[in-house]
Design a protein around this motif. Structure first.
Motif, PDB file in Angstrom:
ATOM      1  N   VAL A 111       0.847  -1.192   0.000  1.00  8.85           N
ATOM      2  CA  VAL A 111       0.000   0.000   0.000  1.00  8.85           C
ATOM      3  C   VAL A 111       0.886   1.247   0.000  1.00  8.85           C
ATOM      4  N   LYS A 112       0.505   2.216  -0.817  1.00 10.15           N
ATOM      5  CA  LYS A 112       1.259   3.469  -0.924  1.00 10.15           C
ATOM      6  C   LYS A 112       1.278   4.215   0.410  1.00 10.15           C
ATOM      7  N   GLU A 113       2.297   5.070   0.548  1.00  9.80           N
ATOM      8  CA  GLU A 113       2.339   5.980   1.696  1.00  9.80           C
ATOM      9  C   GLU A 113       1.155   6.928   1.613  1.00  9.80           C
ATOM     10  N   HIS A 114       0.705   7.409   2.739  1.00 10.51           N
ATOM     11  CA  HIS A 114      -0.397   8.368   2.829  1.00 10.51           C
ATOM     12  C   HIS A 114      -1.726   7.770   2.378  1.00 10.51           C
ATOM     13  N   VAL A 115      -1.826   6.445   2.389  1.00 13.08           N
ATOM     14  CA  VAL A 115      -3.070   5.761   2.057  1.00 13.08           C
ATOM     15  C   VAL A 115      -3.416   4.828   3.216  1.00 13.08           C
ATOM     16  N   LEU A 116      -4.655   4.888   3.643  1.00 13.47           N
ATOM     17  CA  LEU A 116      -5.127   4.061   4.752  1.00 13.47           C
ATOM     18  C   LEU A 116      -6.380   3.316   4.326  1.00 13.47           C
ATOM     19  N   ILE A 117      -6.366   2.000   4.479  1.00  9.56           N
ATOM     20  CA  ILE A 117      -7.588   1.219   4.296  1.00  9.56           C
ATOM     21  C   ILE A 117      -8.312   1.305   5.634  1.00  9.56           C
TER      22      ILE A 117
END
Length: 124
Positions: free
Chosen positions: A76-82
């Motif tokens: 998962v990319k940085e600055h991305v939250l599931i």
């Protein structure tokens, strides 16, 4: 939006900005239309924190390449939250071993990333 400073004076709890609501609906529609045959589609999109952050709900299709795989196996990319996964009537706060399944709704929060599909949360 010119009157937002009045909210402090009048002790208003929230302000409805029709221009921002319409803009969010247009963006959601366009992203969903462009990606109707992709691995997911945008169901809901909100721009928050003065437009700096997006909260997006994706509907997962069978084209998502990480179906049934644990989140901790995804890059998962940085600055991305599931932030959450809705499966049927259950709301799941995802952990490392949580999987994304067909027909799930996945809520993603991101800063500085424009995402059109669920796969856009992944690096390379």
């Amino acid at each position: 939006m010119n009157y937002t400073s009045l909210s402090d004076i009048l002790t208003v709890d929230s302000i409805v900005a029709p221009k921002k609501i319409v803009a969010s609906q247009i963006i959601r529609y366009v992203r969903a239309k462009v990606n109707k045959d992709d691995d997911s589609c945008v169901k809901t999109l909100y721009k928050i924190v003065d437009g700096e952050v997006e909260a997006i709900e994706f509907k997962v299709t069978n084209k998502f390449k990480y179906l049934h795989k644990p989140i901790n196996k995804m890059k998962v990319k940085e600055h991305v939250l599931i932030a959450a996964i809705c499966r049927g009537r259950d709301v799941i706060v995802p952990k490392g071993d949580t999987t994304i399944e067909l027909d799930d709704s996945v809520i993603v929060v991101s800063r500085g990333e424009t995402m059109k599909t669920l796969s856009d949360i992944l690096r390379g």
